[in-house]
Design a protein around this motif. Sequence first.
Motif, PDB file in Angstrom:
ATOM      1  N   ALA A 147       0.943  -1.286   0.208  1.00  0.00           N
ATOM      2  CA  ALA A 147       0.000   0.045   0.006  1.00  0.00           C
ATOM      3  C   ALA A 147       1.073   1.274   0.032  1.00  0.00           C
ATOM      4  N   VAL A 148       2.056   0.973   0.658  1.00  0.00           N
ATOM      5  CA  VAL A 148       3.116   2.305   0.784  1.00  0.00           C
ATOM      6  C   VAL A 148       3.205   2.623  -0.624  1.00  0.00           C
ATOM      7  N   HIS A 149       3.887   1.557  -1.331  1.00  0.00           N
ATOM      8  CA  HIS A 149       4.306   1.708  -2.627  1.00  0.00           C
ATOM      9  C   HIS A 149       3.274   2.333  -3.685  1.00  0.00           C
ATOM     10  N   ARG A 150       1.988   1.822  -3.502  1.00  0.00           N
ATOM     11  CA  ARG A 150       0.912   1.882  -4.475  1.00  0.00           C
ATOM     12  C   ARG A 150       0.618   3.517  -4.090  1.00  0.00           C
ATOM     13  N   PHE A 151       0.355   3.843  -2.696  1.00  0.00           N
ATOM     14  CA  PHE A 151      -0.012   5.275  -2.584  1.00  0.00           C
ATOM     15  C   PHE A 151       0.981   6.438  -3.160  1.00  0.00           C
ATOM     16  N   PHE A 152       2.122   6.218  -3.151  1.00  0.00           N
ATOM     17  CA  PHE A 152       3.408   6.829  -3.566  1.00  0.00           C
ATOM     18  C   PHE A 152       3.152   6.931  -5.469  1.00  0.00           C
ATOM     19  N   HIS A 153       3.015   5.770  -5.680  1.00  0.00           N
ATOM     20  CA  HIS A 153       3.021   5.556  -7.488  1.00  0.00           C
ATOM     21  C   HIS A 153       1.719   6.441  -7.652  1.00  0.00           C
ATOM     22  N   GLU A 154       0.636   6.389  -7.039  1.00  0.00           N
ATOM     23  CA  GLU A 154      -0.662   6.877  -7.632  1.00  0.00           C
ATOM     24  C   GLU A 154      -0.665   8.322  -7.310  1.00  0.00           C
ATOM     25  N   GLU A 155       0.202   8.966  -6.396  1.00  0.00           N
ATOM     26  CA  GLU A 155       0.440  10.263  -6.382  1.00  0.00           C
ATOM     27  C   GLU A 155       1.522  11.144  -6.970  1.00  0.00           C
ATOM     28  N   GLY A 156       2.258  10.287  -8.063  1.00  0.00           N
ATOM     29  CA  GLY A 156       3.122  10.513  -8.661  1.00  0.00           C
ATOM     30  C   GLY A 156       4.588  10.741  -8.290  1.00  0.00           C
ATOM     31  N   PHE A 157       4.855   9.751  -7.239  1.00  0.00           N
ATOM     32  CA  PHE A 157       6.153   9.910  -6.449  1.00  0.00           C
ATOM     33  C   PHE A 157       6.984   8.591  -7.212  1.00  0.00           C
ATOM     34  N   PHE A 158       8.265   8.950  -7.224  1.00  0.00           N
ATOM     35  CA  PHE A 158       9.262   8.080  -7.732  1.00  0.00           C
ATOM     36  C   PHE A 158       9.974   7.322  -6.514  1.00  0.00           C
ATOM     37  N   TRP A 159      10.303   5.904  -6.505  1.00  0.00           N
ATOM     38  CA  TRP A 159      10.913   5.299  -5.146  1.00  0.00           C
ATOM     39  C   TRP A 159      12.425   5.416  -5.577  1.00  0.00           C
ATOM     40  N   VAL A 160      13.252   6.106  -4.799  1.00  0.00           N
ATOM     41  CA  VAL A 160      14.579   5.789  -4.880  1.00  0.00           C
ATOM     42  C   VAL A 160      15.397   5.028  -3.792  1.00  0.00           C
ATOM     43  N   ASN A 161      16.389   4.377  -4.256  1.00  0.00           N
ATOM     44  CA  ASN A 161      16.914   3.498  -3.506  1.00  0.00           C
ATOM     45  C   ASN A 161      18.256   4.115  -2.958  1.00  0.00           C
ATOM     46  N   THR A 162      18.133   4.520  -1.612  1.00  0.00           N
ATOM     47  CA  THR A 162      19.352   5.226  -0.996  1.00  0.00           C
ATOM     48  C   THR A 162      20.204   4.151  -0.617  1.00  0.00           C
ATOM     49  N   PRO A 163      21.449   4.771  -0.405  1.00  0.00           N
ATOM     50  CA  PRO A 163      22.550   3.750   0.010  1.00  0.00           C
ATOM     51  C   PRO A 163      22.233   3.501   1.486  1.00  0.00           C
TER      52      PRO A 163
END
Length: 466
Positions: A147-163
């Motif tokens: 749901a976390v990923h879906r929420f951000f995806h639907e709101e137009g966010f990009f998931w960034v993998n930080t080190p």
Amino acid sequence: MQVVSVKKALDGSIAPDSKVEVRGWVRTRRDSKAGISFVNVTDGSTFDPIQVVAPNTLPNYEKEVLHLTAGSSVVCRGTLVKSQGKGQSFEVQAEEVKVLGFVDDPDTYPIQPKQHTLEFLREVAHLRPRTNTFGAITRVRHVAAQAVHRFFHEEGFFWVNTPIITASDAEGAGQMFRVSTLDAMNPPRTDAGKIDWGKDFFGKEAYLTVSGQLNVEAYCLALSKVYTFGPTFRAENSNTTRHLAEFWMIEPEIAFADLNEDANLAERFLKYVFKAVLAECGPDMKFFEERQQKGVIERMEKFINSSFERIDYTDAIEILKKAKKKFDYAPEWGNDLQTEHERYLTEEHVGRPVVVMNYPEKIKAFYMRLNEDGRTVAAMDVLAPGIGEIIGGSQREERLDMLDKRMVQFGLKPEHYQWYRDLRRYGTVPHAGFGLGFERLIVYMCGLQNIRDAIPYPRVPGSAQF
Ligand code: 4AD
Ligand code: MG
């Protein structure tokens, strides 16, 4: 013959009288006088086990079926039929029960079909996923993460993998794990024979990250709406029910935004995840309601249906000072709020979630934006009834001169943060974000008492046998 999960077998999507194969582990076995055994089998796909009805006409009935105990693994083939028994929708009339693995010494098998204490289960972290409780927690954790990923995806966010390996202390809190390079088979030794851990990671100091925020800010100032969701580490030696040395954090970051927009985002986000879990984890949530904490479902529903109250830190201190309640720590302007203060504000003062805003600059991190008053920063904590702080966030200091001042004030060397300073030198914009400890969210939704039950393998001082 189709292979089906227990979830599918029970949910009515398979036509009755179909031939099915279910695979799983035995929960319980009951034998009737009429020569039929009822074997409850679970595969973790859903809360309930399926009942497999095994008649004594099976060729391995005496030799094997009658020896099945909790934890044995089986493959059952037969006909899926509507169940006559109470409490279950479908059962399998077995034509074959193949035993893949018995349980060695069933009397000492740690996961007996009875209620175990959570303390005991922490000592068998490799077997606790077989219990009702940890099956349910695992499914809720999965649904919440999705749901976390879906929420951000639907709101137009990009998931960034930080080190995970970093050089900077993102929180300026100094509670980090150091990373060293060494030949594990043949480590260098000091004269006293102890392992010489060395000092560096290829010539530089390196640590495990405490937060992905600084790194994700760089991506925010290019992609506008981004988030991280990954493991973070804090070497705090605190043996509490709310702290882990390794936990997962969700950190969104938004450009062209101030603290109010940050609070709006936090509110939409939490409600979205709660809704998803209530909608998708019905049987698991019902179990938590009955066995973990009465009222968890209602608490989440209320959360979804109420708007968050916003209170200035300075006003919050006044409210706390006027409160009739006696606190262990007296509230005082300039000090951080204690959990007892937070819970008073959200549970007794307003009775719904509260966002406390604009904290004294001295008690908050160096990257938070200094307000006009010169003594507070644009920081916020989201407080939830029944737990206290669940989210911490802020508007970031986007002015280079102010950022430098605050770094020096906090004893940090601006030259160690050149890349972070660049973000203020090249096209700076107001931006804001927050961090949510994923396990704190799981604790809240499942009504748990201890954060060590919200992550598969908790890392706390003295742990790590698994
Ligand atoms: O308040 P914190 O330290 O904030 C940050 O790390 C910021 N960089 C966040 C941001 O603005 N991007 O931590 C954020 C959240 C807390 O509210 C809490 O939920 C959780 O992380 N948290 C922990 N959870 C489990 N164990 C610990 N030791 C935690 N420390 C913080
Ligand atoms: Mg905090």
